[in-house]
Enzyme design. Structure first.
Site, PDB file in Angstrom:
ATOM      1  N   LYS A  65       0.848  -1.199   0.000  1.00  0.00           N
ATOM      2  CA  LYS A  65       0.000   0.000   0.000  1.00  0.00           C
ATOM      3  C   LYS A  65       0.880   1.245   0.000  1.00  0.00           C
ATOM      4  O   LYS A  65       1.972   1.251   0.594  1.00  0.00           O
ATOM      5  CB  LYS A  65      -0.895  -0.057   1.248  1.00  0.00           C
ATOM      6  CG  LYS A  65      -1.967   1.015   1.352  1.00  0.00           C
ATOM      7  CD  LYS A  65      -2.852   0.759   2.582  1.00  0.00           C
ATOM      8  CE  LYS A  65      -3.900   1.838   2.778  1.00  0.00           C
ATOM      9  NZ  LYS A  65      -4.782   1.575   3.932  1.00  0.00           N
ATOM     10  N   SER A 141      -9.706   1.753   3.183  1.00  0.00           N
ATOM     11  CA  SER A 141      -8.840   2.492   2.286  1.00  0.00           C
ATOM     12  C   SER A 141      -7.836   1.633   1.523  1.00  0.00           C
ATOM     13  O   SER A 141      -7.248   2.110   0.564  1.00  0.00           O
ATOM     14  CB  SER A 141      -8.073   3.554   3.077  1.00  0.00           C
ATOM     15  OG  SER A 141      -7.248   2.927   4.046  1.00  0.00           O
ATOM     16  N   SER A 165      -9.862  -0.776   7.304  1.00  0.00           N
ATOM     17  CA  SER A 165      -9.329  -0.615   5.951  1.00  0.00           C
ATOM     18  C   SER A 165      -8.667  -1.829   5.309  1.00  0.00           C
ATOM     19  O   SER A 165      -8.339  -1.781   4.132  1.00  0.00           O
ATOM     20  CB  SER A 165      -8.338   0.542   5.912  1.00  0.00           C
ATOM     21  OG  SER A 165      -9.041   1.739   5.779  1.00  0.00           O
TER      22      SER A 165
END
Ligand code: GLN
Length: 472
Positions: A65, A141, A165
């Site tokens: 990420k 997210s 997330s």
């Protein structure tokens, strides 16, 4: 060349290489070709250039990420304010992956700016698509990491989970998402959102891969003062134990209005399946559940407003040049940060300000303790807690973006675990009639990772949801 190689799980890939059926290089070219083919549609990775694909890969590559620091490679939290930021060091998780003989892709996965969101629509680069239905969000997210794994453009991936997330996008994309206990994985090199809630975890095609990747990234780190120094079991060899007699609590507060009937019935069916395997399912209460979302949005925004103060144009990323310092600060932040980031900085600054601190922040911290105690009490009478990962399956791109409160409510099932610091996993447990995956969340007591992985694994062995592939 064998295109099918990109579909392998990490465990399958390792086994094929060990049996000398393939070499890693064949796999890398299948994976990189698939990224070039699929990413323009799904947009799970950001900043895709040929150059970005040119890292030397080793072992089983991990997709990372965009808020986890990778030495020498852009790490921007998908925010304009961090444009061009190349960390001079690796996050501890990245270092551990390298030390285990594996590697990370230099290409990073898409996310909501600074991990603020539930849909990946708050990214400076625009949204990622849900591989199962392109006009739907992948969740957030860590939506890029989830969509990359679900579209077989990643073997496995790292994400961060502050309020859901990892688990929520894993649920929306039909994969396995694991958030460990707070303190189990080092946060060193994770760009902070809310430091008392943030935790790095895994997004994988199945539970076995989650165990393998957790074996690599878990552990004490002197660079993170909140990381915990307790022994770590071998998660892989912990898989496969009988679950007869385990007690599963089902909190009634999670089965109320707003829950999609299709999600509800998928969870009910899964609970029956677990009962069939010998588990004892019982109704429990987590009394303070309704306070979780308001408490979270006070605590998380307060911490975020403080953590984001460092992005002022001086040390990192973007700088809008101005005649004087104040204008430089104001315009750098004004231009560099998106709407949701600004909303959170304003909310958090307000909650921490003189005169409001006691009424909001302090009070929220007290209620946080009540929420945590609910879990501690519940785990006296059960081994696991099962809930939906989200009240609905993936929603359409654009559906909630103009209504922050609606967006915030999509995390209603996942947020409490972060407030309490406990671990949680989302496993695929069905599909809606529209063809969207449904996730089941299993929560355990602090440091019960091994037990959580085991029950998820036993469930997975009895089902085939995790083997389904989107038609891309
Ligand atoms: N969706 C939640 C939020 O917007 C959680 C995000 C996260 O876990 N990073 O804050």
């Amino acid at each position: 060349m064998n295109k099918e190689l990109a579909f392998l799980t990490a465990a399958q890939l390792i086994e094929r290489v060990k049996q000398k059926e393939i070499v890693f290089e064949e796999f890398y070219s299948a994976l990189l070709d698939r990224i070039k083919e699929i990413n323009p549609k799904v947009k799970a990775y950001v900043r895709l250039t040929d150059d970005a694909l040119n890292t030397s890969l080793k072992g089983v590559p991990v997709s990372v990420k965009d808020n986890i620091c990778t030495e020498g490679f852009n790490t921007e939290c998908c925010s304009k304010v961090l444009a061009g930021f190349r960390p001079p060091y690796d996050a501890t998780v990245v270092r551990k992956i390298k030390e285990s003989g594996n590697s990370c892709l230099s290409l990073k996965t898409n996310m909501d700016e600074f991990a603020f969101g539930s849909s990946t629509e708050n990214s400076f680069y625009g949204p990622t698509c849900n591989p199962w239905k392109m006009d739907c969000v992948p969740g957030g997210s860590s939506g890029g990491s989830a969509a990359a794994v679900a579209s077989d453009t990643a073997v496995w991936a790292l994400g961060s989970d502050t309020g859901g997330s990892i688990r929520q996008p894993a649920g929306f994309c039909g994969i396995v998402g694991f958030k460990p206990t707070y303190g189990r994985v080092s946060r060193y090199g994770l760009i902070a959102f809310a430091s008392s809630l943030d935790q790095i975890g895994t997004l994988t095609k199945d539970v076995r891969d989650a165990a393998i990747l957790l074996n690599i990234i878990c552990g004490h780190d002197p660079m993170d003062s909140t990381s915990v120094n307790t022994p770590i079991p071998d998660y892989l060899s912990g898989l496969g134990k009988d679950i007869r007699g385990v007690r599963i609590g089902v909190p009634r507060e999670y089965f109320v209005e707003g829950l999609d009937p299709q999600v509800k019935s998928a969870i009910k069916e899964s609970l029956s399946k677990l009962e069939g395997l010998g588990a004892i399912v019982k109704d429990i209460s987590l009394r303070h559940t309704s306070f979780a979302v308001p408490v979270y949005y006070i605590v998380a925004t307060a911490e975020a407003s403080s953590n984001l103060a460092r992005f002022d144009g001086v040390q990192y990323g973007l700088r809008i040049k101005e005649e004087n310092l104040t204008d430089m600060y104001v315009n750098t932040r004004g231009e560099g940060l998106g709407d949701e980031a600004k909303r959170r900085i304003i909310l958090g600054t307000f909650a921490l300000s003189h005169g409001y601190y006691d009424a909001y922040y302090l009070r929220a911290q007290k209620v946080r303790t009540l929420i945590k105690n609910d879990f501690i009490d519940a785990f006296k009478e059960c081994d696991y807690i099962i809930t939906p990962t989200s009240p609905t399956a993936a929603f359409r791109i654009g559906e909630k973006i103009d209504d922050p409160l609606k967006m915030y409510l999509s995390d209603i099932c996942t947020i409490s675990a972060n407030l309490a610091g406990i671990p949680g996993i989302s496993v695929p447990c069905g599909f809606t009639k529209e063809g969207l995956p449904v996730g089941m969340q299993i929560l355990g007591n602090h440091f019960s990772e091994e037990k959580l992985l085991n029950i998820a694994y036993i469930y997975e062995q009895e089902t085939s949801w995790h083997e389904m592939k989107p038609n891309l």
